[in-house]
Design a protein around this motif. Structure first.
Motif, short mmCIF file in Angstrom:
data_model
loop_
_atom_site.label_atom_id
_atom_site.label_comp_id
_atom_site.label_asym_id
_atom_site.label_seq_id
_atom_site.Cartn_x
_atom_site.Cartn_y
_atom_site.Cartn_z
N ASN A 227 -55.28 20.30 -1.47
CA ASN A 227 -54.90 20.82 -2.78
C ASN A 227 -54.33 22.23 -2.64
O ASN A 227 -54.68 23.17 -3.35
N ALA A 228 -53.43 22.37 -1.65
CA ALA A 228 -52.91 23.68 -1.27
C ALA A 228 -51.45 23.84 -1.69
O ALA A 228 -50.73 22.87 -1.91
N ARG A 229 -51.02 25.09 -1.77
CA ARG A 229 -49.60 25.39 -1.99
C ARG A 229 -48.85 25.21 -0.68
O ARG A 229 -49.36 25.54 0.38
N LEU A 230 -47.63 24.69 -0.78
CA LEU A 230 -46.83 24.39 0.40
C LEU A 230 -45.65 25.35 0.51
O LEU A 230 -44.93 25.57 -0.47
N TYR A 231 -45.46 25.89 1.71
CA TYR A 231 -44.31 26.73 2.01
C TYR A 231 -43.68 26.23 3.32
O TYR A 231 -44.37 25.68 4.18
N ALA A 232 -42.37 26.42 3.43
CA ALA A 232 -41.68 26.15 4.70
C ALA A 232 -40.81 27.35 4.99
O ALA A 232 -40.23 27.96 4.07
N VAL A 233 -40.70 27.72 6.26
CA VAL A 233 -39.90 28.90 6.62
C VAL A 233 -38.98 28.55 7.78
O VAL A 233 -39.38 27.88 8.74
N PHE A 234 -37.73 28.99 7.67
CA PHE A 234 -36.78 28.90 8.78
C PHE A 234 -36.33 30.31 9.12
O PHE A 234 -35.85 31.05 8.25
N VAL A 235 -36.52 30.69 10.38
CA VAL A 235 -36.13 32.02 10.84
C VAL A 235 -34.81 31.89 11.61
O VAL A 235 -34.77 31.29 12.69
N ALA A 236 -33.76 32.45 11.05
CA ALA A 236 -32.43 32.36 11.67
C ALA A 236 -32.14 33.63 12.45
O ALA A 236 -32.38 34.74 11.97
N ASN A 237 -31.62 33.45 13.65
CA ASN A 237 -31.20 34.58 14.47
C ASN A 237 -29.88 35.12 13.90
O ASN A 237 -28.89 34.40 13.85
N PRO A 238 -29.84 36.39 13.46
CA PRO A 238 -28.62 36.93 12.84
C PRO A 238 -27.44 37.01 13.80
O PRO A 238 -26.30 37.16 13.37
N LYS B 217 -33.97 36.07 8.18
CA LYS B 217 -33.20 36.37 9.40
C LYS B 217 -33.96 37.39 10.25
O LYS B 217 -34.40 38.42 9.75
N SER B 218 -34.10 37.07 11.51
CA SER B 218 -34.79 37.97 12.43
C SER B 218 -34.55 37.50 13.86
O SER B 218 -34.40 36.31 14.12
N LYS B 219 -34.54 38.46 14.79
CA LYS B 219 -34.42 38.11 16.20
C LYS B 219 -35.76 37.65 16.78
O LYS B 219 -35.79 36.96 17.79
N SER B 220 -36.85 38.06 16.14
CA SER B 220 -38.18 37.71 16.62
C SER B 220 -38.80 36.68 15.70
O SER B 220 -39.31 37.01 14.62
N VAL B 221 -38.77 35.41 16.10
CA VAL B 221 -39.25 34.32 15.25
C VAL B 221 -40.75 34.44 15.01
O VAL B 221 -41.22 34.37 13.86
N ALA B 222 -41.52 34.61 16.08
CA ALA B 222 -42.97 34.68 15.94
C ALA B 222 -43.40 35.84 15.04
O ALA B 222 -44.26 35.70 14.17
N LYS B 223 -42.78 37.00 15.23
CA LYS B 223 -43.13 38.18 14.43
C LYS B 223 -42.81 37.96 12.96
O LYS B 223 -43.57 38.36 12.08
#
Length: 373
Positions: free
Chosen positions: A272-283, A313-319
């Motif tokens: 019963n949780a809120r759902l989010y999805a994230v895509f980190v694109a390298n600029p 957008k970020s060069k560091s996906v994990a961060k």
């Protein structure tokens, strides 16, 4: 709750200029024990020397509830004549004049009879609070304004007496009096809620098992939302004190992201949780047409699941994922198995290890899902 010394009932007592505190006892239906619990706490406070009175008490013929009121001062009700019929309501003016430290007011959503100074009982309570008197009150979840349509769909009953949502938001404390649907039905069948001639009808209508289950969930969820909102707007927000679970699915250009998203949606549904999805694109990198279409598909699918899609957008996906998790108070992160060649993981370190290091102190569970290659 902190009280000053017990006041003298005479008119010479001068109350400090402050707004009273409001504690609401809320339940899923009549008979869960809201009034009983309110009286129990009030009696204990009286034993501790607090000046407690009853402004309005509705026992509905329940002997245990009436007995619990023994020893507490009751302010007499005020008589009104409506259509040649003598009726009684809570005497708000008398309560304010009496100036206790705490007053008990049952059935917050009650509509006063025509000709009363105020239309609703909760408006009387606001007058009492403005006078610097603390209030304990009771209400059932179906009386909340924003839930009116939903309750009607669940139970088939349109609730006429309602209170605005802000009363719960502004209350100093909201306590859920919770019992199981089975226990509540037993109380009803034992004659502890309604008179014997109303039991069978109630079981076939409002007190159907499925109705009670849904109303119980509404009550628990509503208070959880209220507590969480208060926590998120207080100085505790940095301590990750969430009430609801929040699931974050990490999307990549790999085709297995669709599988991850479906798995994340199922997990969110179970919790019963809120759902989010994230895509980190390298600029510094451009997506191919095929990759762009894939990300678009993931975004559409996320929204179909009722989730929120985040494109950053970020060069560091994990961060960046760790930052998103902190901002959105994520409690569960879902990633796929690393598809990096083993030599890259050896020299650069595992993405999973970097992410785990970054979220170590955020109290987040990390799910690593095996997917089709």
């Amino acid at each position: 709750m902190i009280y000053s010394h017990t006041p003298s009932p005479d008119s010479s007592y001068i109350r400090p200029h402050r707004r009273g505190k409001h504690k609401i006892f809320i339940g899923m239906a009549p008979g869960v024990g809201k009034t009983y619990k309110m009286l129990e706490e009030a009696y204990q406070l009286k034993q501790d020397g607090i000046d407690v009175i009853i402004g309005m008490l509705e026992t509905h013929g329940r002997k245990e509830t009436a007995m619990k009121a023994n020893g507490l001062e009751i302010i007499p009700r005020k008589a009104f004549i409506h259509q040649n019929i003598a009726l009684q309501e809570m005497d708000t003016d008398a309560i304010v004049q009496r100036a206790p430290q705490l007053v008990l007011v049952d059935e917050l959503a009650h509509t006063n009879i025509p000709g009363s100074p105020r239309e609703k009982r909760y408006q009387d309570v606001e007058v009492i609070l403005a006078a610097g008197i603390d209030v304990y009150s009771t209400v059932n979840i179906q009386h909340l304004e924003s839930l009116n349509d939903l309750v009607a769909r669940i139970t088939g009953v349109v609730v006429r007496e309602r209170i605005p949502d802000y009363l719960l938001d502004e209350a100093d404390a909201v306590v859920v009096i919770d019992v199981t649907p089975e226990t509540l039905k037993e109380r009803l069948q034992e004659g502890k809620i309604y008179a014997p001639d109303k039991i069978e009808q109630s079981l076939k209508n409002f007190f159907q098992y499925r109705n009670l289950v849904a109303l119980r969930e509404l009550a628990l969820r509503e208070v959880a939302d209220t507590v969480e909102e208060a926590a998120n707007t207080s100085n505790l927000i940095g301590e990750n004190c969430n009430i609801h679970e929040r699931v974050l699915v990490c999307i990549s250009t790999y085709p297995d992201s669709v599988q991850l998203l479906r798995r994340g949606a199922r997990i969110a549904n179970y919790m019963n949780a809120r759902l989010y999805a994230v895509f980190v694109a390298n600029p510094e990198q451009f997506l191919t047409k095929e990759e762009s279409l894939h990300i678009d598909t993931c975004e559409r699918l996320c929204r179909e699941f009722g989730g929120e899609f985040l494109y950053v957008k970020s060069k560091s996906v994990a961060k960046e994922i760790a930052q998103v998790a902190a901002v959105y108070h994520i409690t569960q992160i879902i990633i796929g198995e690393s598809q990096q060649p083993s030599w890259k993981r050896l020299f650069k370190g595992s993405f999973t290890q970097r992410l785990m290091e970054l979220i170590r102190y955020q109290k987040i569970d990390l799910h690593i899902i095996a997917t089709d290659k």
